[in-house]
Write an enzyme that holds these catalytic residues in place. Structure first.
Site, PDB file in Angstrom:
ATOM      1  N   ARG A  83      51.003 -15.724 -17.699  1.00  0.00           N
ATOM      2  CA  ARG A  83      51.282 -17.152 -17.679  1.00  0.00           C
ATOM      3  C   ARG A  83      50.379 -17.924 -18.619  1.00  0.00           C
ATOM      4  NH1 ARG A  83      53.722 -17.438 -12.211  1.00  0.00           N
ATOM      5  NH2 ARG A  83      54.258 -19.609 -11.904  1.00  0.00           N
ATOM      6  N   ARG A 134      65.365 -24.742  -2.232  1.00  0.00           N
ATOM      7  CA  ARG A 134      64.916 -23.380  -1.873  1.00  0.00           C
ATOM      8  C   ARG A 134      64.284 -23.366  -0.480  1.00  0.00           C
ATOM      9  NH1 ARG A 134      61.159 -20.091  -5.876  1.00  0.00           N
ATOM     10  NH2 ARG A 134      59.835 -21.925  -5.671  1.00  0.00           N
ATOM     11  N   ARG A 188      58.654 -23.867   0.740  1.00  0.00           N
ATOM     12  CA  ARG A 188      57.330 -23.542   0.212  1.00  0.00           C
ATOM     13  C   ARG A 188      56.558 -24.840   0.010  1.00  0.00           C
ATOM     14  NH1 ARG A 188      57.953 -19.294  -4.766  1.00  0.00           N
ATOM     15  NH2 ARG A 188      56.519 -20.743  -5.751  1.00  0.00           N
ATOM     16  N   ARG A 194      53.477 -28.365 -11.370  1.00  0.00           N
ATOM     17  CA  ARG A 194      53.752 -26.991 -11.835  1.00  0.00           C
ATOM     18  C   ARG A 194      54.471 -27.011 -13.183  1.00  0.00           C
ATOM     19  NH1 ARG A 194      57.007 -24.936  -6.965  1.00  0.00           N
ATOM     20  NH2 ARG A 194      57.311 -23.022  -8.165  1.00  0.00           N
TER      21      ARG A 194
HETATM   22  P1  AP5 Z   1      63.697 -18.321  -8.076  1.00  0.00           P
HETATM   23  O1  AP5 Z   1      64.326 -17.021  -8.485  1.00  0.00           O
HETATM   24  O2  AP5 Z   1      62.903 -18.345  -6.821  1.00  0.00           O
HETATM   25  O3  AP5 Z   1      62.888 -18.916  -9.314  1.00  0.00           O
HETATM   26  P2  AP5 Z   1      61.500 -18.497  -9.935  1.00  0.00           P
HETATM   27  O4  AP5 Z   1      61.631 -18.646 -11.421  1.00  0.00           O
HETATM   28  O5  AP5 Z   1      61.065 -17.151  -9.417  1.00  0.00           O
HETATM   29  O6  AP5 Z   1      60.648 -19.689  -9.355  1.00  0.00           O
HETATM   30  P3  AP5 Z   1      59.246 -19.765  -8.638  1.00  0.00           P
HETATM   31  O7  AP5 Z   1      59.140 -21.185  -8.176  1.00  0.00           O
HETATM   32  O8  AP5 Z   1      59.051 -18.707  -7.606  1.00  0.00           O
HETATM   33  O9  AP5 Z   1      58.329 -19.474  -9.866  1.00  0.00           O
HETATM   34  P4  AP5 Z   1      56.938 -19.940 -10.115  1.00  0.00           P
HETATM   35  O10 AP5 Z   1      56.704 -19.201 -11.386  1.00  0.00           O
HETATM   36  O11 AP5 Z   1      56.621 -21.371 -10.147  1.00  0.00           O
HETATM   37  O12 AP5 Z   1      56.201 -19.465  -8.798  1.00  0.00           O
HETATM   38  P5  AP5 Z   1      55.369 -18.139  -8.448  1.00  0.00           P
HETATM   39  O13 AP5 Z   1      55.728 -17.753  -7.083  1.00  0.00           O
HETATM   40  O14 AP5 Z   1      55.450 -17.141  -9.547  1.00  0.00           O
HETATM   41  O15 AP5 Z   1      64.868 -19.396  -8.012  1.00  0.00           O
HETATM   42  C1  AP5 Z   1      64.635 -20.714  -7.535  1.00  0.00           C
HETATM   43  C2  AP5 Z   1      65.825 -21.150  -6.681  1.00  0.00           C
HETATM   44  O16 AP5 Z   1      66.996 -21.205  -7.499  1.00  0.00           O
HETATM   45  C3  AP5 Z   1      66.152 -20.170  -5.552  1.00  0.00           C
HETATM   46  O17 AP5 Z   1      66.491 -20.915  -4.415  1.00  0.00           O
HETATM   47  C4  AP5 Z   1      67.348 -19.354  -6.065  1.00  0.00           C
HETATM   48  O18 AP5 Z   1      68.216 -18.969  -5.023  1.00  0.00           O
HETATM   49  C5  AP5 Z   1      68.019 -20.347  -7.013  1.00  0.00           C
HETATM   50  N1  AP5 Z   1      68.593 -19.671  -8.181  1.00  0.00           N
HETATM   51  C6  AP5 Z   1      67.947 -18.894  -9.066  1.00  0.00           C
HETATM   52  N2  AP5 Z   1      68.772 -18.456 -10.032  1.00  0.00           N
HETATM   53  C7  AP5 Z   1      69.997 -18.967  -9.744  1.00  0.00           C
HETATM   54  C8  AP5 Z   1      71.261 -18.884 -10.373  1.00  0.00           C
HETATM   55  N3  AP5 Z   1      71.487 -18.180 -11.507  1.00  0.00           N
HETATM   56  N4  AP5 Z   1      72.295 -19.553  -9.814  1.00  0.00           N
HETATM   57  C9  AP5 Z   1      72.101 -20.283  -8.709  1.00  0.00           C
HETATM   58  N5  AP5 Z   1      70.915 -20.402  -8.052  1.00  0.00           N
HETATM   59  C10 AP5 Z   1      69.859 -19.747  -8.570  1.00  0.00           C
HETATM   60  O19 AP5 Z   1      53.881 -18.724  -8.494  1.00  0.00           O
HETATM   61  C11 AP5 Z   1      53.426 -19.647  -7.541  1.00  0.00           C
HETATM   62  C12 AP5 Z   1      51.975 -20.003  -7.821  1.00  0.00           C
HETATM   63  O20 AP5 Z   1      51.158 -18.813  -7.804  1.00  0.00           O
HETATM   64  C13 AP5 Z   1      51.688 -20.636  -9.206  1.00  0.00           C
HETATM   65  O21 AP5 Z   1      51.935 -22.024  -9.212  1.00  0.00           O
HETATM   66  C14 AP5 Z   1      50.213 -20.275  -9.370  1.00  0.00           C
HETATM   67  O22 AP5 Z   1      49.388 -21.115  -8.623  1.00  0.00           O
HETATM   68  C15 AP5 Z   1      50.116 -18.879  -8.776  1.00  0.00           C
HETATM   69  N6  AP5 Z   1      50.349 -17.830  -9.797  1.00  0.00           N
HETATM   70  C16 AP5 Z   1      51.375 -16.930  -9.810  1.00  0.00           C
HETATM   71  N7  AP5 Z   1      51.290 -16.127 -10.887  1.00  0.00           N
HETATM   72  C17 AP5 Z   1      50.185 -16.539 -11.579  1.00  0.00           C
HETATM   73  C18 AP5 Z   1      49.601 -16.107 -12.804  1.00  0.00           C
HETATM   74  N8  AP5 Z   1      50.107 -15.105 -13.548  1.00  0.00           N
HETATM   75  N9  AP5 Z   1      48.476 -16.760 -13.216  1.00  0.00           N
HETATM   76  C19 AP5 Z   1      47.954 -17.768 -12.496  1.00  0.00           C
HETATM   77  N10 AP5 Z   1      48.466 -18.230 -11.331  1.00  0.00           N
HETATM   78  C20 AP5 Z   1      49.583 -17.606 -10.876  1.00  0.00           C
END
Ligand code: AP5
Length: 209
Positions: A88, A122, A155, A166
């Protein structure tokens, strides 16, 4: 095949990494899920990450790089993996390049208006973590997980103010990775606004291209 899924919060990285992982039998590795699990179990790392995650900020690079280094050393990654939410930042990408070869980077692009709708809709299971959406992926019984019967919750970081934070962090720190991987010739962009089946087909084509 060693893959990375890039994209803004709510672009569909987790949804599509899960589908592809089942189909081609390589693990989905989500740093977000790993951090949330650590938080739930009250580990030292989880407690350290709590304030960052709840404010919509990134957890420090050295913490997530350590988690990924340990995870990629496990046996189930020998035939490949899908990184969902890592790297990221540029320092995370540079650290990853020193650890292992990456074959393809799939960038899922979705307009911000759709991201806001998806994240506000979500819901996740408080017990097993399964993900639902009140607009597009409803459970059979409202508020109840189809898989384990657990209660569905929003969430904390899907609250509108945190989503804004974010997205800002994404534009400032994560979006530059598209240029980083374009230079390496590994980047493939997929439009993720279609329904799940159509987007999955586009992702498969991009992986195989
Ligand atoms: P979903 O598939 O859940 O989307 P996503 O891209 O995975 O979104 P996230 O919000 O989980 O990603 P994020 O990167 O912000 O969070 P993460 O957990 O990695 O889809 C979203 C919704 O849309 C769902 O309801 C789904 O059903 C729907 N949807 C999806 N595709 C669809 C389609 N084609 N058609 C219809 N509906 C659809 O990270 C959270 C936190 O963790 C970060 O903010 C940070 O604090 C920390 N963190 C995680 N990784 C790191 C890292 N590498 N470095 C530093 N901090 C980190």
């Amino acid at each position: 095949m060693n893959l990375i899924f890039l994209g803004a919060p709510g672009a569909g990285k987790g949804t599509h990494a899960e589908i592809l992982s089942r189909e081609i039998h390589i693990p989905q590795i989500s740093t977000g899920n790993m951090i949330r699990e650590a938080l739930k179990s009250g580990t030292e790392m989880g407690l350290k990450a709590k304030a960052y995650i709840e404010a919509g900020n990134l957890v420090p690079d050295e913490v997530v790089i350590g988690i990924i280094r340990e995870r990629l050393n496990r046996d189930d990654c020998k035939n490949g993996f899908i990184l969902d939410g890592f790297p990221r930042t540029i320092p995370q990408a540079e650290a990853l390049d020193k650890m292992i070869r990456i074959d393809r980077v799939i960038d899922i692009e979705v307009p911000e208006s759709l991201i806001l709708r998806r994240l506000s809709g979500r819901r996740v299971c408080g017990s097993c973590g399964a993900s639902y959406n009140i607009h597009t992926r409803k459970p059979k019984v409202e508020g109840v997980c189809d898989t384990c019967g657990g209660t569905l919750v929003q969430r904390k970081d899907d609250q509108p103010e945190t989503v804004k934070a974010r997205l800002k962090v994404y534009h400032e720190q994560t979006e530059p990775l598209t240029g980083y991987y374009k230079k390496q010739g590994k980047l493939r962009t997929v439009h993720g606004s279609d329904d799940t089946a159509a987007t999955h087909r586009d992702i498969l084509n991009a992986v195989e291209a």
